[in-house]
Design a protein around this motif. Structure first.
Motif, PDB file in Angstrom:
ATOM      1  N   MET A  11      -1.586 -11.902  -4.194  1.00 24.04           N
ATOM      2  CA  MET A  11      -1.458 -11.062  -3.024  1.00 24.04           C
ATOM      3  C   MET A  11      -2.749 -10.258  -2.882  1.00 24.04           C
ATOM      4  SD  MET A  11       1.468  -8.214  -2.157  1.00 24.04           S
ATOM      5  CE  MET A  11       2.774  -9.274  -2.658  1.00 24.04           C
ATOM      6  N   LYS A  12      -3.309 -10.257  -1.693  1.00 23.64           N
ATOM      7  CA  LYS A  12      -4.553  -9.539  -1.466  1.00 23.64           C
ATOM      8  C   LYS A  12      -4.313  -8.031  -1.458  1.00 23.64           C
ATOM      9  CE  LYS A  12      -6.612 -13.261   1.118  1.00 23.64           C
ATOM     10  NZ  LYS A  12      -7.129 -13.712   2.385  1.00 23.64           N
ATOM     11  N   THR A  13      -5.312  -7.304  -1.942  1.00 25.32           N
ATOM     12  CA  THR A  13      -5.202  -5.850  -2.056  1.00 25.32           C
ATOM     13  C   THR A  13      -4.928  -5.190  -0.711  1.00 25.32           C
ATOM     14  OG1 THR A  13      -6.717  -5.942  -3.914  1.00 25.32           O
ATOM     15  CG2 THR A  13      -6.355  -3.796  -2.915  1.00 25.32           C
ATOM     16  N   GLN A  14      -5.533  -5.702   0.353  1.00 26.79           N
ATOM     17  CA  GLN A  14      -5.338  -5.091   1.674  1.00 26.79           C
ATOM     18  C   GLN A  14      -3.884  -5.164   2.128  1.00 26.79           C
ATOM     19  OE1 GLN A  14      -8.111  -7.618   3.705  1.00 26.79           O
ATOM     20  NE2 GLN A  14      -6.496  -8.756   4.732  1.00 26.79           N
ATOM     21  N   PHE A  15      -3.138  -6.150   1.646  1.00 27.33           N
ATOM     22  CA  PHE A  15      -1.720  -6.255   1.982  1.00 27.33           C
ATOM     23  C   PHE A  15      -0.836  -5.568   0.939  1.00 27.33           C
ATOM     24  CE2 PHE A  15      -3.600 -10.119   3.901  1.00 27.33           C
ATOM     25  CZ  PHE A  15      -3.392  -9.775   5.226  1.00 27.33           C
ATOM     26  N   LEU A  16      -1.352  -5.423  -0.256  1.00 23.64           N
ATOM     27  CA  LEU A  16      -0.589  -4.842  -1.355  1.00 23.64           C
ATOM     28  C   LEU A  16      -0.445  -3.328  -1.227  1.00 23.64           C
ATOM     29  CD1 LEU A  16       0.810  -5.437  -4.032  1.00 23.64           C
ATOM     30  CD2 LEU A  16      -1.392  -5.166  -5.158  1.00 23.64           C
ATOM     31  N   ILE A  17      -1.510  -2.651  -0.826  1.00 27.90           N
ATOM     32  CA  ILE A  17      -1.491  -1.184  -0.751  1.00 27.90           C
ATOM     33  C   ILE A  17      -0.439  -0.660   0.221  1.00 27.90           C
ATOM     34  CG2 ILE A  17      -2.852   0.848  -0.107  1.00 27.90           C
ATOM     35  CD1 ILE A  17      -5.242  -0.558  -1.481  1.00 27.90           C
ATOM     36  N   PRO A  18      -0.342  -1.192   1.461  1.00 31.37           N
ATOM     37  CA  PRO A  18       0.712  -0.678   2.354  1.00 31.37           C
ATOM     38  C   PRO A  18       2.124  -0.890   1.792  1.00 31.37           C
ATOM     39  CG  PRO A  18      -0.873  -1.956   3.598  1.00 31.37           C
ATOM     40  CD  PRO A  18      -1.217  -2.145   2.159  1.00 31.37           C
ATOM     41  N   LYS A  19       2.343  -1.997   1.096  1.00 35.34           N
ATOM     42  CA  LYS A  19       3.670  -2.248   0.522  1.00 35.34           C
ATOM     43  C   LYS A  19       3.972  -1.269  -0.597  1.00 35.34           C
ATOM     44  CE  LYS A  19       4.007  -6.990   1.934  1.00 35.34           C
ATOM     45  NZ  LYS A  19       4.148  -8.374   1.617  1.00 35.34           N
ATOM     46  N   ILE A  20       2.984  -0.977  -1.424  1.00 36.17           N
ATOM     47  CA  ILE A  20       3.189  -0.020  -2.513  1.00 36.17           C
ATOM     48  C   ILE A  20       3.443   1.373  -1.949  1.00 36.17           C
ATOM     49  CG2 ILE A  20       2.047   1.137  -4.449  1.00 36.17           C
ATOM     50  CD1 ILE A  20       0.756  -1.588  -5.110  1.00 36.17           C
ATOM     51  N   VAL A  21       2.697   1.757  -0.927  1.00 37.09           N
ATOM     52  CA  VAL A  21       2.912   3.061  -0.290  1.00 37.09           C
ATOM     53  C   VAL A  21       4.312   3.118   0.323  1.00 37.09           C
ATOM     54  CG1 VAL A  21       2.177   4.561   1.612  1.00 37.09           C
ATOM     55  CG2 VAL A  21       0.463   3.521   0.103  1.00 37.09           C
ATOM     56  N   PHE A  22       4.693   2.069   1.035  1.00 38.93           N
ATOM     57  CA  PHE A  22       6.029   2.007   1.632  1.00 38.93           C
ATOM     58  C   PHE A  22       7.106   2.143   0.569  1.00 38.93           C
ATOM     59  CE2 PHE A  22       9.552  -1.047   2.303  1.00 38.93           C
ATOM     60  CZ  PHE A  22      10.296  -0.285   3.178  1.00 38.93           C
ATOM     61  N   LEU A  23       6.977   1.387  -0.520  1.00 39.06           N
ATOM     62  CA  LEU A  23       7.963   1.454  -1.597  1.00 39.06           C
ATOM     63  C   LEU A  23       8.033   2.848  -2.204  1.00 39.06           C
ATOM     64  CD1 LEU A  23       7.268  -1.974  -3.320  1.00 39.06           C
ATOM     65  CD2 LEU A  23       9.305  -1.345  -1.995  1.00 39.06           C
ATOM     66  N   ALA A  24       6.878   3.454  -2.435  1.00 39.75           N
ATOM     67  CA  ALA A  24       6.837   4.807  -3.012  1.00 39.75           C
ATOM     68  C   ALA A  24       7.501   5.818  -2.084  1.00 39.75           C
ATOM     69  CB  ALA A  24       5.395   5.211  -3.312  1.00 39.75           C
ATOM     70  N   VAL A  25       7.230   5.712  -0.793  1.00 37.18           N
ATOM     71  CA  VAL A  25       7.819   6.635   0.182  1.00 37.18           C
ATOM     72  C   VAL A  25       9.335   6.430   0.247  1.00 37.18           C
ATOM     73  CG1 VAL A  25       7.968   7.173   2.656  1.00 37.18           C
ATOM     74  CG2 VAL A  25       5.727   6.941   1.553  1.00 37.18           C
ATOM     75  N   PHE A  26       9.764   5.179   0.318  1.00 37.17           N
ATOM     76  CA  PHE A  26      11.204   4.918   0.424  1.00 37.17           C
ATOM     77  C   PHE A  26      11.956   5.378  -0.820  1.00 37.17           C
ATOM     78  CE2 PHE A  26      15.012   2.220   0.092  1.00 37.17           C
ATOM     79  CZ  PHE A  26      15.670   2.674   1.223  1.00 37.17           C
ATOM     80  N   VAL A  27      11.433   5.065  -1.987  1.00 35.95           N
ATOM     81  CA  VAL A  27      12.087   5.495  -3.236  1.00 35.95           C
ATOM     82  C   VAL A  27      12.116   7.024  -3.304  1.00 35.95           C
ATOM     83  CG1 VAL A  27      11.886   5.491  -5.754  1.00 35.95           C
ATOM     84  CG2 VAL A  27      11.597   3.361  -4.485  1.00 35.95           C
ATOM     85  N   SER A  28      11.048   7.672  -2.873  1.00 34.89           N
ATOM     86  CA  SER A  28      11.003   9.145  -2.873  1.00 34.89           C
ATOM     87  C   SER A  28      12.025   9.741  -1.917  1.00 34.89           C
ATOM     88  CB  SER A  28       9.602   9.634  -2.511  1.00 34.89           C
ATOM     89  OG  SER A  28       8.674   9.199  -3.456  1.00 34.89           O
ATOM     90  N   ILE A  29      12.153   9.153  -0.739  1.00 33.22           N
ATOM     91  CA  ILE A  29      13.151   9.630   0.233  1.00 33.22           C
ATOM     92  C   ILE A  29      14.551   9.477  -0.351  1.00 33.22           C
ATOM     93  CG2 ILE A  29      14.250   9.104   2.448  1.00 33.22           C
ATOM     94  CD1 ILE A  29      11.413   8.471   3.522  1.00 33.22           C
TER      95      ILE A  29
END
Length: 190
Positions: A1-19
């Motif tokens: 998986m390319k880094t440019q696609f990986l970062i938004p997914k990691i941010v999304f996951l972190a935000v969702f888990v935090s919420i």
């Protein structure tokens, strides 16, 4: 998986888990209560983002975090759409079709629907077809197991009965979402 696609997914996951973790602290204000559903309309969504306990939370978050890495082709916006669409569909299904369900908390119905929706769409891609079919077969086997043998081990682990109806509703709505997505893509590409 390319880094440019990986970062938004990691941010999304972190935000969702935090919420979800934040909502968990005051879960009584966010779970599905049949009597309060239309008065506290946010429960249509948040009922699926809170859990009966922290072990339940951890198990569901782990399963959710795996999804974007198992199916890396899916964009972050698709995951957001799945969360925002499946949650109220399942809640409304409880309300209108299963009125005996008075309370509910947990992401598992949405997880089942998300995995099914994503896997159904991936059946269209030759390279992912076998894996997607395998995921769908596993989910089908899990549903059969839960509805025949039961799920006492999970219930003991999370300290609450497992509402297998949520899993089934998630699968049904996941298939419906996948069909609408595929039909929309067919006409969009023409």
């Amino acid at each position: 998986m390319k880094t440019q696609f990986l970062i938004p997914k990691i941010v999304f996951l972190a935000v969702f888990v935090s919420i979800c973790a934040s909502l968990q602290v005051f879960k009584d204000y966010f779970i599905y209560w049949q009597d309060d559903l239309f008065h506290d309309f946010w429960r249509l969504w948040t009922a699926h983002w809170v859990h009966v306990g922290w072990i339940h939370f951890a198990l569901n978050m782990l399963a959710f975090i795996c999804l974007p890495f198992i199916f890396p082709r899916v964009s972050t916006w698709h995951f957001v759409a799945i969360l925002l669409i499946l949650s109220p569909l399942i809640s409304l299904s409880f309300y209108f079709f299963l009125p005996d369900i008075e309370a509910y908390a947990g992401l598992s119905g949405v997880l089942h629907g998300a995995y099914v929706a994503v896997a159904c769409v991936h059946l269209m891609y030759k390279r992912e077809r076998n894996f997607a079919a395998f995921v769908l077969l596993l989910i089908l086997a899990k549903l059969v197991w839960e509805n025949t043998v039961g799920n006492t081990g999970t219930a003991e682990l999370i300290g609450s009965p497992v509402l297998v109806e949520a899993h089934l509703l998630g699968v049904i709505w996941g298939i419906v979402i996948a069909v609408f997505y595929l039909i929309g893509n067919y006409f969009w590409d023409r």
